[in-house]
Design a protein around this motif. Sequence first.
Motif, PDB file in Angstrom:
ATOM      1  N   ASN A 141     -50.761 -32.053  13.525  1.00  0.00           N
ATOM      2  CA  ASN A 141     -49.477 -32.574  13.429  1.00  0.00           C
ATOM      3  C   ASN A 141     -49.072 -33.457  14.403  1.00  0.00           C
ATOM      4  O   ASN A 141     -48.662 -34.465  14.164  1.00  0.00           O
ATOM      5  N   THR A 198     -51.085 -36.888  13.820  1.00  0.00           N
ATOM      6  CA  THR A 198     -50.400 -37.467  12.443  1.00  0.00           C
ATOM      7  C   THR A 198     -49.050 -38.173  12.806  1.00  0.00           C
ATOM      8  O   THR A 198     -48.939 -39.323  12.496  1.00  0.00           O
ATOM      9  N   TRP A 199     -48.358 -37.475  13.604  1.00  0.00           N
ATOM     10  CA  TRP A 199     -46.863 -38.272  13.980  1.00  0.00           C
ATOM     11  C   TRP A 199     -46.672 -38.957  15.253  1.00  0.00           C
ATOM     12  O   TRP A 199     -45.799 -39.919  15.255  1.00  0.00           O
ATOM     13  N   VAL A 223     -43.731 -42.313   9.202  1.00  0.00           N
ATOM     14  CA  VAL A 223     -43.929 -41.875  10.342  1.00  0.00           C
ATOM     15  C   VAL A 223     -42.226 -41.628  10.853  1.00  0.00           C
ATOM     16  O   VAL A 223     -41.684 -40.857  11.256  1.00  0.00           O
ATOM     17  N   TRP A 255     -40.197 -39.445   9.280  1.00  0.00           N
ATOM     18  CA  TRP A 255     -40.495 -37.875   9.388  1.00  0.00           C
ATOM     19  C   TRP A 255     -40.148 -37.575  10.827  1.00  0.00           C
ATOM     20  O   TRP A 255     -39.678 -36.254  11.035  1.00  0.00           O
ATOM     21  N   ILE A 256     -40.368 -38.382  11.868  1.00  0.00           N
ATOM     22  CA  ILE A 256     -40.057 -37.932  13.136  1.00  0.00           C
ATOM     23  C   ILE A 256     -38.363 -37.893  13.349  1.00  0.00           C
ATOM     24  O   ILE A 256     -37.956 -37.001  13.925  1.00  0.00           O
ATOM     25  N   TYR A 274     -38.114 -34.445  14.482  1.00  0.00           N
ATOM     26  CA  TYR A 274     -38.289 -34.122  16.055  1.00  0.00           C
ATOM     27  C   TYR A 274     -37.417 -34.668  16.862  1.00  0.00           C
ATOM     28  O   TYR A 274     -37.417 -34.576  18.029  1.00  0.00           O
TER      29      TYR A 274
END
Length: 447
Positions: free
Chosen positions: A22, A25-26, A49, A52-53, A57
Amino acid sequence: MNKENLWQTVLAQIQLNISEANFATWFKNTKIISQQQQKITVSVPNSFVKEWIENKYKKNILQIIHNQGLKVKKIDFIIGADKSKIPKISFKAPKIEQPELKIAEDSKSGLNSRYNFENFIVGSFNELAHAAAWAISENPGTVYNPLFIYGKVGLGKTHLLQAIGNESLKRTPKKEIRYLPAEKLVSGIVSSIRNQTIESFKNFHKKIDILIIDDIQFLTGKEKTQEEFFHIFNTLYHGQKQIVLSSDRPPKAIPALAERLRSRFEGGMIADISYPDFETRMAILKSKSQERKNPIPDEIYEFLASSIQTNIRELEGALNRIVLYQKTNNKKILLEEAKSLLKEITSSPLQKITPKKIIQTVSEFYDLKDKDIISLSRKKEIVRPRQIAMYLLRKELQSSYPFIAKTFGGKDHTTAIYAFQKIEKELEKNDVLERDINLICMRLTNS
Ligand code: ADP
Ligand code: MG
């Protein structure tokens, strides 16, 4: 703390909490490109990305930054110079298949005489598609129009489409038959739009009696081409001209296309090709090796037919290597020799996917432990990954539902059926899920 050090600190802490895969990937190719008192800008490689982040995150990153005593309020993510895209993965094999054009091909019709009904082996896996194809060659434009054949890569779609063309030509040599890989249709339409010759392009297609378009999944997302294609399609359809289409997925999985063609499909026929069973694989091998006039020992046929199960093209490729070996060494191949010759094929990543590996990869992707996923927990954050893992077991390994249920600690196989259907249905409209599953598949094949 300068921006490089700050980002290093952030990454180091994130790395502690998520899996290596993971993390890679990110967070690969990310960096802080500007740091002000209240705002930090982070460069990321692509929009995928970024999204997703931001969703998963960002909070965490802010927290880590605050723990460093900084008063940053906002983090912006921008797509940086490094625009490497995450490729869309099609799982079983090379992404999109092209027919092999090496052998003499009639440039006008696009037909290759090598593909015919005589050398097409029929089994329960392709029976329906074969029957429909045959019926059409006998009576084009009347029985099933359009005919839509779908199936995974290397299972005979192109062969069957070409056979329809060749057989029709044999029966009625005057007929205008055109076989086109969808990619060629796209480039034809694009260049005739550019050269403002689209009218003559359309007229040209009007003269056709049988139009065969292979791999129409290629039209996905190509709006302009689709529009032109519909005009051509409608003209032909109303003129009772035969249309044959193939794709690597069912029509409903190509939403934009299916939507507009739906009513048309009702008068047509949709036939799928699945995987050949062992006996059929043996029959195919024997027929192919007869063509090559170089028989191989029976036990080698069995070895090949049991090692390669889901792709007839690979089966044929393996046979070719064996035949070549026999020719160059001027002797029959031994089982041990065949095994080592085919090691590359049989130990390719695709063949190494196991239920265990699927479970591991899915758990890792969702930051769970393997045992969580195979537990009977009803927690939402576990139920979902478990359904995805079940889906992949069915989809990629063709595992039976009772087997899947047992693997996940349950007794009732309807749970496995439910999971498969739920994920499959959702995939039609949920892009995020589709991306997740693509990424999981990418890891499955790459590791
Ligand atoms: P697809 O278009 O579905 O990717 P192809 O039609 O290109 O697959 O088939 C791959 C190879 O396997 C071709 O060489 C084809 O001749 C062979 N093949 C596929 N199905 C059969 C079959 N039922 N009988 C004999 N050969 C087959
Ligand atoms: Mg093909």
